[in-house]
Scaffold this motif. Sequence first.
Motif, PDB file in Angstrom:
ATOM      1  N   ILE A 262     -28.642  59.393 -62.378  1.00  0.00           N
ATOM      2  CA  ILE A 262     -29.061  60.767 -62.652  1.00  0.00           C
ATOM      3  C   ILE A 262     -28.923  61.577 -61.368  1.00  0.00           C
ATOM      4  O   ILE A 262     -29.212  61.084 -60.281  1.00  0.00           O
ATOM      5  N   ILE A 263     -28.507  62.833 -61.496  1.00  0.00           N
ATOM      6  CA  ILE A 263     -28.449  63.765 -60.371  1.00  0.00           C
ATOM      7  C   ILE A 263     -29.530  64.817 -60.603  1.00  0.00           C
ATOM      8  O   ILE A 263     -29.603  65.419 -61.669  1.00  0.00           O
ATOM      9  N   GLY A 264     -30.374  65.040 -59.602  1.00  0.00           N
ATOM     10  CA  GLY A 264     -31.468  65.998 -59.732  1.00  0.00           C
ATOM     11  C   GLY A 264     -31.311  67.171 -58.791  1.00  0.00           C
ATOM     12  O   GLY A 264     -30.890  67.009 -57.649  1.00  0.00           O
ATOM     13  N   LEU A 265     -31.639  68.381 -59.281  1.00  0.00           N
ATOM     14  CA  LEU A 265     -31.534  69.529 -58.394  1.00  0.00           C
ATOM     15  C   LEU A 265     -32.741  70.452 -58.422  1.00  0.00           C
ATOM     16  O   LEU A 265     -32.951  71.196 -57.497  1.00  0.00           O
ATOM     17  N   GLY A 266     -33.559  70.434 -59.427  1.00  0.00           N
ATOM     18  CA  GLY A 266     -34.765  71.264 -59.482  1.00  0.00           C
ATOM     19  C   GLY A 266     -35.969  70.363 -59.280  1.00  0.00           C
ATOM     20  O   GLY A 266     -36.139  69.757 -58.224  1.00  0.00           O
ATOM     21  N   SER A 267     -36.778  70.214 -60.321  1.00  0.00           N
ATOM     22  CA  SER A 267     -37.939  69.334 -60.217  1.00  0.00           C
ATOM     23  C   SER A 267     -37.529  67.877 -60.043  1.00  0.00           C
ATOM     24  O   SER A 267     -38.306  67.069 -59.540  1.00  0.00           O
ATOM     25  N   LEU A 268     -36.288  67.548 -60.423  1.00  0.00           N
ATOM     26  CA  LEU A 268     -35.811  66.176 -60.229  1.00  0.00           C
ATOM     27  C   LEU A 268     -35.475  65.874 -58.773  1.00  0.00           C
ATOM     28  O   LEU A 268     -35.132  64.737 -58.440  1.00  0.00           O
ATOM     29  N   LEU A 269     -35.579  66.867 -57.885  1.00  0.00           N
ATOM     30  CA  LEU A 269     -35.472  66.603 -56.438  1.00  0.00           C
ATOM     31  C   LEU A 269     -36.717  65.893 -55.933  1.00  0.00           C
ATOM     32  O   LEU A 269     -36.712  65.309 -54.859  1.00  0.00           O
ATOM     33  N   SER A 270     -37.770  65.968 -56.717  1.00  0.00           N
ATOM     34  CA  SER A 270     -39.029  65.319 -56.362  1.00  0.00           C
ATOM     35  C   SER A 270     -39.101  63.949 -57.032  1.00  0.00           C
ATOM     36  O   SER A 270     -39.080  63.850 -58.263  1.00  0.00           O
ATOM     37  N   GLU A 271     -39.219  62.921 -56.232  1.00  0.00           N
ATOM     38  CA  GLU A 271     -39.332  61.575 -56.794  1.00  0.00           C
ATOM     39  C   GLU A 271     -40.595  61.468 -57.642  1.00  0.00           C
ATOM     40  O   GLU A 271     -40.585  60.870 -58.723  1.00  0.00           O
ATOM     41  N   GLU A 272     -41.664  62.083 -57.174  1.00  0.00           N
ATOM     42  CA  GLU A 272     -42.927  62.053 -57.926  1.00  0.00           C
ATOM     43  C   GLU A 272     -42.767  62.695 -59.307  1.00  0.00           C
ATOM     44  O   GLU A 272     -43.197  62.139 -60.319  1.00  0.00           O
TER      45      GLU A 272
END
Length: 122
Positions: A4-14
């Motif tokens: 998965i590539i994250g750029l919004g809230s998915l930038l946060s591991e938590e």
Amino acid sequence: MIDIIGLGSLLSEESSKRTCPSIENFRLVKLSGYRRVFNKTDSDFVKHNKMPVDHKCYACLSAIPSNDTPDMIVSTFKIPESEWIPFLKREFEYKLMNVPFIDNNGDQKQGILCVGDYNNDR
């Protein structure tokens, strides 16, 4: 495992672990050919009556294709196939696209990116 590539809230591991608690190999990488835009309204907020009083001041972050923008830093992580459905439910309003990214070793890999509706943003 699914990348998965994250750029919004998915930038946060938590934040990512709230939906996919079995995340592995969470790290920051480079993504080319996309830019961040705030161009969506989260229908969950509308459905649960959690929209800000001024509806015009709220938007969700997504990525749209763009060849004239610098690389951006995003996260990437692996989730087990058993957590794919919860991920889909979280990100149901996005187009999920398999796109390349560059890891910290300079190697090109593939991952799923949440892409917004960009027809009106060109």
